[in-house]
Design a protein around this motif. Structure first.
Motif, PDB file in Angstrom:
ATOM      1  N   ASN A 158      92.605  29.610  87.534  1.00 46.27           N
ATOM      2  CA  ASN A 158      92.679  31.045  87.277  1.00 46.27           C
ATOM      3  C   ASN A 158      91.899  31.420  86.016  1.00 46.27           C
ATOM      4  OD1 ASN A 158      94.026  33.586  88.250  1.00 46.27           O
ATOM      5  ND2 ASN A 158      94.762  33.583  86.144  1.00 46.27           N
ATOM      6  N   THR A 159      91.984  30.575  85.002  1.00 41.29           N
ATOM      7  CA  THR A 159      91.216  30.805  83.776  1.00 41.29           C
ATOM      8  C   THR A 159      89.716  30.743  84.062  1.00 41.29           C
ATOM      9  OG1 THR A 159      92.988  29.871  82.409  1.00 41.29           O
ATOM     10  CG2 THR A 159      90.790  29.972  81.419  1.00 41.29           C
ATOM     11  N   ALA A 160      89.323  29.788  84.911  1.00 46.53           N
ATOM     12  CA  ALA A 160      87.916  29.669  85.298  1.00 46.53           C
ATOM     13  C   ALA A 160      87.432  30.952  85.966  1.00 46.53           C
ATOM     14  CB  ALA A 160      87.733  28.485  86.244  1.00 46.53           C
ATOM     15  N   ILE A 161      88.233  31.498  86.867  1.00 47.20           N
ATOM     16  CA  ILE A 161      87.853  32.709  87.594  1.00 47.20           C
ATOM     17  C   ILE A 161      87.803  33.914  86.655  1.00 47.20           C
ATOM     18  CG2 ILE A 161      88.656  34.356  89.363  1.00 47.20           C
ATOM     19  CD1 ILE A 161      89.652  31.880  90.935  1.00 47.20           C
ATOM     20  N   LEU A 162      88.785  34.029  85.765  1.00 46.18           N
ATOM     21  CA  LEU A 162      88.810  35.159  84.831  1.00 46.18           C
ATOM     22  C   LEU A 162      87.603  35.130  83.898  1.00 46.18           C
ATOM     23  CD1 LEU A 162      90.208  37.620  83.629  1.00 46.18           C
ATOM     24  CD2 LEU A 162      91.549  36.078  82.182  1.00 46.18           C
ATOM     25  N   ILE A 163      87.320  33.967  83.311  1.00 39.43           N
ATOM     26  CA  ILE A 163      86.196  33.848  82.384  1.00 39.43           C
ATOM     27  C   ILE A 163      84.869  34.089  83.105  1.00 39.43           C
ATOM     28  CG2 ILE A 163      84.879  32.240  80.941  1.00 39.43           C
ATOM     29  CD1 ILE A 163      87.530  30.923  80.184  1.00 39.43           C
ATOM     30  N   ASN A 164      84.713  33.444  84.261  1.00 41.86           N
ATOM     31  CA  ASN A 164      83.439  33.528  84.976  1.00 41.86           C
ATOM     32  C   ASN A 164      83.122  34.953  85.419  1.00 41.86           C
ATOM     33  OD1 ASN A 164      81.131  32.124  86.492  1.00 41.86           O
ATOM     34  ND2 ASN A 164      82.166  33.192  88.145  1.00 41.86           N
ATOM     35  N   PHE A 165      84.070  35.600  86.071  1.00 40.17           N
ATOM     36  CA  PHE A 165      83.762  36.912  86.635  1.00 40.17           C
ATOM     37  C   PHE A 165      83.788  38.026  85.592  1.00 40.17           C
ATOM     38  CE2 PHE A 165      84.628  34.427  90.410  1.00 40.17           C
ATOM     39  CZ  PHE A 165      83.550  34.809  91.205  1.00 40.17           C
ATOM     40  N   SER A 166      84.449  37.797  84.461  1.00 40.24           N
ATOM     41  CA  SER A 166      84.304  38.722  83.340  1.00 40.24           C
ATOM     42  C   SER A 166      82.868  38.644  82.814  1.00 40.24           C
ATOM     43  CB  SER A 166      85.290  38.379  82.220  1.00 40.24           C
ATOM     44  OG  SER A 166      86.621  38.525  82.646  1.00 40.24           O
ATOM     45  N   GLY A 167      82.363  37.412  82.693  1.00 44.85           N
ATOM     46  CA  GLY A 167      80.973  37.218  82.262  1.00 44.85           C
ATOM     47  C   GLY A 167      79.978  37.743  83.281  1.00 44.85           C
ATOM     48  N   VAL A 168      80.260  37.519  84.560  1.00 47.78           N
ATOM     49  CA  VAL A 168      79.379  38.001  85.628  1.00 47.78           C
ATOM     50  C   VAL A 168      79.300  39.526  85.613  1.00 47.78           C
ATOM     51  CG1 VAL A 168      79.220  38.291  88.148  1.00 47.78           C
ATOM     52  CG2 VAL A 168      79.608  36.025  87.171  1.00 47.78           C
ATOM     53  N   LEU A 169      80.446  40.174  85.427  1.00 46.24           N
ATOM     54  CA  LEU A 169      80.471  41.634  85.374  1.00 46.24           C
ATOM     55  C   LEU A 169      79.630  42.144  84.211  1.00 46.24           C
ATOM     56  CD1 LEU A 169      81.613  44.308  86.449  1.00 46.24           C
ATOM     57  CD2 LEU A 169      83.598  43.964  84.957  1.00 46.24           C
ATOM     58  N   PHE A 170      79.794  41.527  83.044  1.00 45.04           N
ATOM     59  CA  PHE A 170      79.021  41.880  81.867  1.00 45.04           C
ATOM     60  C   PHE A 170      77.532  41.660  82.120  1.00 45.04           C
ATOM     61  CE2 PHE A 170      77.023  40.529  77.848  1.00 45.04           C
ATOM     62  CZ  PHE A 170      77.254  41.653  77.068  1.00 45.04           C
ATOM     63  N   TYR A 171      77.193  40.534  82.716  1.00 51.74           N
ATOM     64  CA  TYR A 171      75.803  40.174  82.999  1.00 51.74           C
ATOM     65  C   TYR A 171      75.168  41.162  83.983  1.00 51.74           C
ATOM     66  CZ  TYR A 171      71.875  37.445  84.854  1.00 51.74           C
ATOM     67  OH  TYR A 171      70.641  37.039  85.271  1.00 51.74           O
ATOM     68  N   ASN A 172      75.889  41.469  85.071  1.00 47.70           N
ATOM     69  CA  ASN A 172      75.346  42.357  86.096  1.00 47.70           C
ATOM     70  C   ASN A 172      75.119  43.765  85.577  1.00 47.70           C
ATOM     71  OD1 ASN A 172      75.366  40.301  87.925  1.00 47.70           O
ATOM     72  ND2 ASN A 172      77.055  41.063  89.154  1.00 47.70           N
ATOM     73  N   SER A 230      83.671  41.318  91.279  1.00 47.49           N
ATOM     74  CA  SER A 230      84.097  40.749  89.998  1.00 47.49           C
ATOM     75  C   SER A 230      85.302  41.504  89.446  1.00 47.49           C
ATOM     76  CB  SER A 230      82.949  40.792  88.985  1.00 47.49           C
ATOM     77  OG  SER A 230      81.880  39.968  89.392  1.00 47.49           O
ATOM     78  N   ILE A 231      85.278  42.827  89.547  1.00 45.84           N
ATOM     79  CA  ILE A 231      86.404  43.633  89.064  1.00 45.84           C
ATOM     80  C   ILE A 231      87.683  43.277  89.824  1.00 45.84           C
ATOM     81  CG2 ILE A 231      87.337  45.983  88.936  1.00 45.84           C
ATOM     82  CD1 ILE A 231      84.441  46.944  88.482  1.00 45.84           C
ATOM     83  N   LEU A 232      87.578  43.155  91.142  1.00 46.68           N
ATOM     84  CA  LEU A 232      88.744  42.817  91.964  1.00 46.68           C
ATOM     85  C   LEU A 232      89.280  41.436  91.632  1.00 46.68           C
ATOM     86  CD1 LEU A 232      87.555  44.229  95.410  1.00 46.68           C
ATOM     87  CD2 LEU A 232      89.416  45.117  93.997  1.00 46.68           C
ATOM     88  N   LEU A 233      88.392  40.468  91.440  1.00 49.03           N
ATOM     89  CA  LEU A 233      88.821  39.103  91.131  1.00 49.03           C
ATOM     90  C   LEU A 233      89.428  39.019  89.731  1.00 49.03           C
ATOM     91  CD1 LEU A 233      85.838  37.191  92.760  1.00 49.03           C
ATOM     92  CD2 LEU A 233      88.211  37.178  93.541  1.00 49.03           C
ATOM     93  N   ILE A 234      88.921  39.800  88.804  1.00 48.64           N
ATOM     94  CA  ILE A 234      89.524  39.866  87.464  1.00 48.64           C
ATOM     95  C   ILE A 234      90.947  40.410  87.569  1.00 48.64           C
ATOM     96  CG2 ILE A 234      89.421  41.067  85.238  1.00 48.64           C
ATOM     97  CD1 ILE A 234      86.327  40.929  85.514  1.00 48.64           C
ATOM     98  N   VAL A 235      91.127  41.453  88.385  1.00 49.67           N
ATOM     99  CA  VAL A 235      92.465  42.022  88.587  1.00 49.67           C
ATOM    100  C   VAL A 235      93.400  40.984  89.207  1.00 49.67           C
ATOM    101  CG1 VAL A 235      93.797  43.748  89.878  1.00 49.67           C
ATOM    102  CG2 VAL A 235      91.652  44.395  88.778  1.00 49.67           C
ATOM    103  N   PHE A 236      92.915  40.233  90.203  1.00 49.05           N
ATOM    104  CA  PHE A 236      93.740  39.191  90.826  1.00 49.05           C
ATOM    105  C   PHE A 236      94.164  38.144  89.803  1.00 49.05           C
ATOM    106  CE2 PHE A 236      91.383  39.882  95.123  1.00 49.05           C
ATOM    107  CZ  PHE A 236      92.119  41.035  95.340  1.00 49.05           C
TER     108      PHE A 236
END
Length: 216
Positions: free
Chosen positions: A154-168, A122-128
């Protein structure tokens, strides 16, 4: 099974149908993303089948799905970020991460445990995704952002994996504190998932329409 869990596969199927309809137009740019959505739908369907037969311990699926999720999305970004990140460095990141995913269930976690590799992916995908925004800001060649397919994706990926990181990060702590709060977090994650695939479907649709307009 809670009703909101049914929304995920439905929206994933919507994204697959949209991508398949416009596959001829999007395959050069979004093929890895399209394959990723299909894989996500098959994984979600497998979870439903297992749940139907009373199999609720399915954390081992994450040990397979999370590395493949990162692989397809990273390959997708390797084309998107050309000129920003050298392809050889993207390949190094992918190889190192995949090696870690293989070693994780052998030395660090049991195969039946929820895999923590998704926090790192998730961190890597947020950086991308941030690097892509940096690219469009520096190049400044998109006239109307709302019509650009990659903006939606790109917005979908940023929002989703930011939320996933927070959730995990917080899920284990929430589970220890309160089962009710953990359930609310799971609902949040489910609706985040729905938003993710809906925005991808919009991106596929925008890309297909854009290519058709150019070709005509």
């Amino acid at each position: 099974m809670p009703f909101y869990l049914y929304l995920g596969p439905f929206v994933e199927l919507l994204a697959i149908i949209t991508g398949t309809y416009f596959l001829k137009q999007i395959r050069n740019s979004f093929l890895f993303l399209y394959v990723f959505v299909i894989m996500a739908f098959l994984t979600e369907s497998t979870q439903f089948i297992m749940y139907f037969f009373g199999i609720t311990r399915n954390h081992w699926l994450g040990q397979i799905y999370f590395p493949l999720e990162f692989l397809f999305l990273a390959l997708f970004y390797s084309k998107v970020l050309v000129g920003i990140v050298k392809k050889k460095w993207m390949m190094v990141i992918i190889v190192v991460f995949m090696a870690y995913c293989i070693l994780n269930p052998i030395f660090l976690q049991k195969f039946t445990q929820y895999s923590h590799v998704r926090s790192f992916s998730s961190i890597l995908l947020i950086v991308f995704s941030i690097l892509y925004y940096y690219r469009i800001m520096t190049e400044a060649n998109i006239k109307k952002l709302v019509d650009e397919p990659m903006i939606w994706i790109n917005t979908a990926i940023l929002i989703n994996f930011s939320g996933v990181l927070f959730y995990n990060i917080l899920f284990t702590l929430l589970l220890e504190y309160s089962n009710d709060i953990a359930k609310q977090a799971a609902i949040f994650n489910a609706f985040l998932n729905v938003t993710f695939y809906f925005l991808i479907a919009v991106g596929f649709w925008k890309a297909g329409k854009q290519k058709k307009t150019v070709s005509s």
